[in-house]
Every structure is written in C-alpha cells, then in structure tokens.
Design a protein around this motif. Structure first.
Motif, PDB file in Angstrom:
ATOM      1  N   PHE A  22       0.824  -1.211   0.000  1.00  0.00           N
ATOM      2  CA  PHE A  22       0.000   0.000   0.000  1.00  0.00           C
ATOM      3  C   PHE A  22       0.859   1.262   0.000  1.00  0.00           C
ATOM      4  CE2 PHE A  22      -3.462  -2.700   2.025  1.00  0.00           C
ATOM      5  CZ  PHE A  22      -4.238  -2.722   0.876  1.00  0.00           C
ATOM      6  N   GLY A  23       1.967   1.232   0.755  1.00  0.00           N
ATOM      7  CA  GLY A  23       2.809   2.414   0.827  1.00  0.00           C
ATOM      8  C   GLY A  23       3.507   2.713  -0.487  1.00  0.00           C
ATOM      9  N   SER A  24       4.038   1.690  -1.139  1.00  0.00           N
ATOM     10  CA  SER A  24       4.728   1.897  -2.413  1.00  0.00           C
ATOM     11  C   SER A  24       3.758   2.194  -3.551  1.00  0.00           C
ATOM     12  CB  SER A  24       5.563   0.662  -2.767  1.00  0.00           C
ATOM     13  OG  SER A  24       4.731  -0.478  -2.953  1.00  0.00           O
ATOM     14  N   ASN A  25       2.476   1.939  -3.335  1.00  0.00           N
ATOM     15  CA  ASN A  25       1.492   2.164  -4.393  1.00  0.00           C
ATOM     16  C   ASN A  25       1.435   3.624  -4.818  1.00  0.00           C
ATOM     17  OD1 ASN A  25      -0.643   1.350  -6.162  1.00  0.00           O
ATOM     18  ND2 ASN A  25      -2.104   2.215  -4.729  1.00  0.00           N
ATOM     19  N   PHE A  26       1.697   4.549  -3.881  1.00  0.00           N
ATOM     20  CA  PHE A  26       1.693   5.967  -4.237  1.00  0.00           C
ATOM     21  C   PHE A  26       2.796   6.262  -5.255  1.00  0.00           C
ATOM     22  CE2 PHE A  26      -0.149   5.730   0.012  1.00  0.00           C
ATOM     23  CZ  PHE A  26      -1.319   6.456  -0.171  1.00  0.00           C
ATOM     24  N   MET A  27       3.915   5.582  -5.129  1.00  0.00           N
ATOM     25  CA  MET A  27       5.004   5.747  -6.087  1.00  0.00           C
ATOM     26  C   MET A  27       4.583   5.253  -7.469  1.00  0.00           C
ATOM     27  SD  MET A  27       8.792   3.978  -5.984  1.00  0.00           S
ATOM     28  CE  MET A  27       8.085   2.308  -5.985  1.00  0.00           C
ATOM     29  N   SER A 100       4.340  11.825  -4.567  1.00  0.00           N
ATOM     30  CA  SER A 100       3.809  10.602  -3.970  1.00  0.00           C
ATOM     31  C   SER A 100       3.998  10.578  -2.458  1.00  0.00           C
ATOM     32  CB  SER A 100       4.495   9.376  -4.596  1.00  0.00           C
ATOM     33  OG  SER A 100       5.886   9.363  -4.300  1.00  0.00           O
ATOM     34  N   ALA A 101       5.113  11.117  -1.957  1.00  0.00           N
ATOM     35  CA  ALA A 101       5.362  11.141  -0.521  1.00  0.00           C
ATOM     36  C   ALA A 101       4.348  12.023   0.195  1.00  0.00           C
ATOM     37  CB  ALA A 101       6.784  11.632  -0.240  1.00  0.00           C
ATOM     38  N   PRO A 261       2.078   5.329   5.487  1.00  0.00           N
ATOM     39  CA  PRO A 261       2.652   6.625   5.097  1.00  0.00           C
ATOM     40  C   PRO A 261       4.167   6.671   5.204  1.00  0.00           C
ATOM     41  CG  PRO A 261       1.518   6.787   7.213  1.00  0.00           C
ATOM     42  CD  PRO A 261       1.161   5.459   6.627  1.00  0.00           C
ATOM     43  N   VAL A 262       4.739   5.953   6.167  1.00  0.00           N
ATOM     44  CA  VAL A 262       6.195   5.918   6.300  1.00  0.00           C
ATOM     45  C   VAL A 262       6.828   5.251   5.070  1.00  0.00           C
ATOM     46  CG1 VAL A 262       8.121   5.059   7.676  1.00  0.00           C
ATOM     47  CG2 VAL A 262       6.054   5.895   8.814  1.00  0.00           C
ATOM     48  N   VAL A 263       6.238   4.123   4.643  1.00  0.00           N
ATOM     49  CA  VAL A 263       6.733   3.447   3.441  1.00  0.00           C
ATOM     50  C   VAL A 263       6.549   4.342   2.221  1.00  0.00           C
ATOM     51  CG1 VAL A 263       6.405   1.471   1.908  1.00  0.00           C
ATOM     52  CG2 VAL A 263       6.297   1.153   4.384  1.00  0.00           C
ATOM     53  N   GLY A 264       5.413   5.029   2.146  1.00  0.00           N
ATOM     54  CA  GLY A 264       5.158   5.918   1.015  1.00  0.00           C
ATOM     55  C   GLY A 264       6.175   7.042   0.917  1.00  0.00           C
ATOM     56  N   VAL A 265       6.504   7.642   2.052  1.00  0.00           N
ATOM     57  CA  VAL A 265       7.507   8.707   2.077  1.00  0.00           C
ATOM     58  C   VAL A 265       8.872   8.143   1.686  1.00  0.00           C
ATOM     59  CG1 VAL A 265       8.790  10.266   3.587  1.00  0.00           C
ATOM     60  CG2 VAL A 265       6.298  10.135   3.759  1.00  0.00           C
ATOM     61  N   PHE A 266       9.222   6.991   2.232  1.00  0.00           N
ATOM     62  CA  PHE A 266      10.506   6.355   1.937  1.00  0.00           C
ATOM     63  C   PHE A 266      10.648   6.100   0.431  1.00  0.00           C
ATOM     64  CE2 PHE A 266      12.993   2.483   1.216  1.00  0.00           C
ATOM     65  CZ  PHE A 266      14.186   2.800   1.860  1.00  0.00           C
ATOM     66  N   ALA A 273      13.307  10.439  -6.010  1.00  0.00           N
ATOM     67  CA  ALA A 273      14.125  11.621  -5.707  1.00  0.00           C
ATOM     68  C   ALA A 273      13.260  12.836  -5.359  1.00  0.00           C
ATOM     69  CB  ALA A 273      15.061  11.936  -6.866  1.00  0.00           C
ATOM     70  N   GLU A 274      12.133  12.605  -4.671  1.00  0.00           N
ATOM     71  CA  GLU A 274      11.272  13.703  -4.249  1.00  0.00           C
ATOM     72  C   GLU A 274      11.894  14.398  -3.037  1.00  0.00           C
ATOM     73  OE1 GLU A 274       7.027  11.704  -5.679  1.00  0.00           O
ATOM     74  OE2 GLU A 274       7.526  11.819  -3.546  1.00  0.00           O
ATOM     75  N   LEU A 275      11.788  15.705  -3.003  1.00  0.00           N
ATOM     76  CA  LEU A 275      12.323  16.493  -1.900  1.00  0.00           C
ATOM     77  C   LEU A 275      11.178  16.995  -1.044  1.00  0.00           C
ATOM     78  CD1 LEU A 275      15.056  18.543  -3.820  1.00  0.00           C
ATOM     79  CD2 LEU A 275      15.374  16.494  -2.413  1.00  0.00           C
TER      80      LEU A 275
END
Length: 309
Positions: A22-27, A100-101, A261-266, A273-275
């Motif tokens: 679920f977290g990586s799905n945003f990427m 995505s993050a 959300p932690v996985v999504g941010v990671f 390379a999102e800042l």
C-alpha cells in the motif's frame, strides 16, 4: 461468531507486506499518471483487478455463484463508488501534481474519517476526549502539511491536495458501508464491486482521453506499472486484507495506518528523488500522533474483592 487467532510471526510478516504494497502504491500511481491520463490509469487498473477477482470467484465458487444476487447489490454500489472509483480517481488526479510522498502523508488521515463516521452512523464508536483531541491534533498536522500560505492562497496545489483528502474521506465511508456486504462470500462481493467500479470509471476515462491511441503509445515499462497496480495493490492486497481481518481481526490490521505513510515517504524520497519540505517532515509525526491518540482506549481498572472463605 468466527474465532480470531492470536497474531503470529507470519501475521506480522503479512502486515509488513501489506504496508509495503500500500505504501509503495503511491510511487507507482505517480509513475502511471506521469505517462497517461489519470482516469485511463484508474480504469485500466480496475479492469485488471476485476478480471482477476472474477476469475478467482468462478474458480472457488463456480460460475453460478461467482456474483451475488439480490438486494446486496445496493450497498455494493456504494462500496464500488466510495471504495474504488472515487478515491482511485481523486488520488490519481491529485498525484498528477502532488508528490507521492506528500500523497502518502495526506492519506494517513483516512482512519480519522473512519472513526468520525463510525461515531455518527454506527454504535461501535462513541466520542471520547481522546478521539476529539486526536482529531484536533491531526487537523493541526494537515494544516502544517498544506502550509498557511497555500491554504490562504488556495492555489492549484491546494486543490490537488484536497482531492487526496477527499479520497481519504471516501475510504472512510467505504469502511462503514463494507459492514453491510459481509453476508455474502467475499469472493463474489469483491468481484462484483470491482466490476461495478470499473464500469463507473469508464465515463471519466472517455472524457479525459483526447488521443484514442494513447494506450498503444505506452512503453513496456509503463504497461508493467499499470498491470502491477491492478494485480498487486488492488487485487492481491484486497484478498490479503480480507484474509487477515478474518484471521486476526480489524484491530490488528489497523496498525497498517502507521506504516503505510512511512513506506510511502521512503519510496518517494528514495526512488523518485522527491524532496520533502520541512513542514512535511513535521506534519507526518503530528498526523500519526493524532491518529494514535484518537484510537487510544485506556484500559479501565477493576477492583478485585477478596471474599475469603
């Protein structure tokens, strides 16, 4: 009533697997909507998931029982709209401009909407001091994430971010509606909901496509992203979620809200390379603390009376 089993190391492994999915799905959504219209991405994802789930339902239940019958279709329509078509469309449209993050952080507000709606429309949850304080703290986190200047200006970025907030609200509505479709086999219900949600997504896709040959212009790598989005975070993750709810209960599964959300941010920071601006790093722990506080139910102490013999 089905008896729940105590969580094992396997259950925690599945929990972490779902958090990664679920977290990586945003990427993957971000990659998808950068290469094709958001509505087309959503439709393709839903069609793939619907075909897979319908095939699974036919395999497990037989062709005659693959789809439910009767009045259960009415709440299923609501689940299709609020559980898939609307939130998928809003999130994908929002992520055309939102990193995505950031989207992952915004989506962490979803359990707050679920709790708020449950307190209004069900008898399962009653307002407490902790839930009110948690809602307030999470709201502060959202304001910090958006930024006071963005909220005051209400520019295009704010609209896209609010679209993702709206999708989190839709998922909260779906969590309430899901309770009314638990009478039928989960295979048939899930297949039916996905089929309806795919049909609902067709008009959005038709309106958004200016080039009818857009799908043929996609590279093989983008096709892999789209197929993955349909198979893994939509179909497979849905099956795993139902399996874990029936095995360990919804309370254990709710821990996902802190890891996703932690996985999504990671993933957004490491792979895209999102800042993240400083306010986003500050908003994430504030929102998660609000979610934890809103869900906190302190144990009541009971007096033990020794009657003697």
């Amino acid at each position: 009533m089905q008896r729940l089993s105590a969580p094992t190391i396997v259950d925690y492994g599945l929990l972490m697997s779902l958090a990664v999915i679920f977290g990586s799905n945003f990427m993957f959504i971000k990659i998808g909507v950068e290469n094709m219209p958001a509505a087309v991405f959503v439709l393709t994802r839903l069609v793939i998931a619907a075909v897979v789930m319908l095939g699974l339902a036919i395999f497990m239940l037989g062709a005659r029982s693959a789809l439910p019958r009767g009045a259960i279709w009415w709440p299923m329509l609501g689940c299709a709209l609020f559980g898939y078509t609307l939130p998928f469309s809003l999130t994908s449209w929002g992520q055309e401009e939102v990193d995505s993050a950031i989207a992952a952080i915004i989506m962490s507000t979803m359990p707050l909407f679920t709790l708020a709606l449950a307190q209004v429309f069900t008898r399962d949850e009653k307002p407490t001091l902790f839930s009110v304080l948690g809602f307030g703290l999470a709201l502060v986190g959202v304001v910090v994430l958006f930024g006071f200047d963005k909220l005051a200006a209400f520019d295009g970025d704010s609209v896209r971010q609010l679209a993702i907030v709206a999708s989190a609200f839709c998922f909260g509505v779906n969590a309430i509606l899901t309770k009314s479709v638990q009478t039928a086999p989960w295979q048939s219900v899930t297949a039916g909901i996905l089929l309806v949600s795919a049909l609902m997504a067709v008009p959005f896709a038709l309106v958004s496509v200016s080039d009818p040959f857009v799908m043929g212009q996609m590279s093989g790598a983008i096709w892999l992203v789209v197929v993955y989005a349909g198979l893994v975070p939509t179909a497979l993750a849905g099956v795993l979620t139902i399996f874990m709810v029936r095995r360990t209960g919804a309370a254990f599964l709710s821990q996902l809200n802190f890891f996703v959300p932690v996985v999504g941010v990671f993933c957004g920071v490491l792979f895209l390379a999102e800042l993240l601006p400083p306010n986003a790093w500050l908003a994430l722990p504030i929102i998660l603390s609000g979610v934890a506080l809103a869900r906190w139910r302190p144990k009541r102490k009971t007096l033990s009376i020794n009657k003697g013999v």
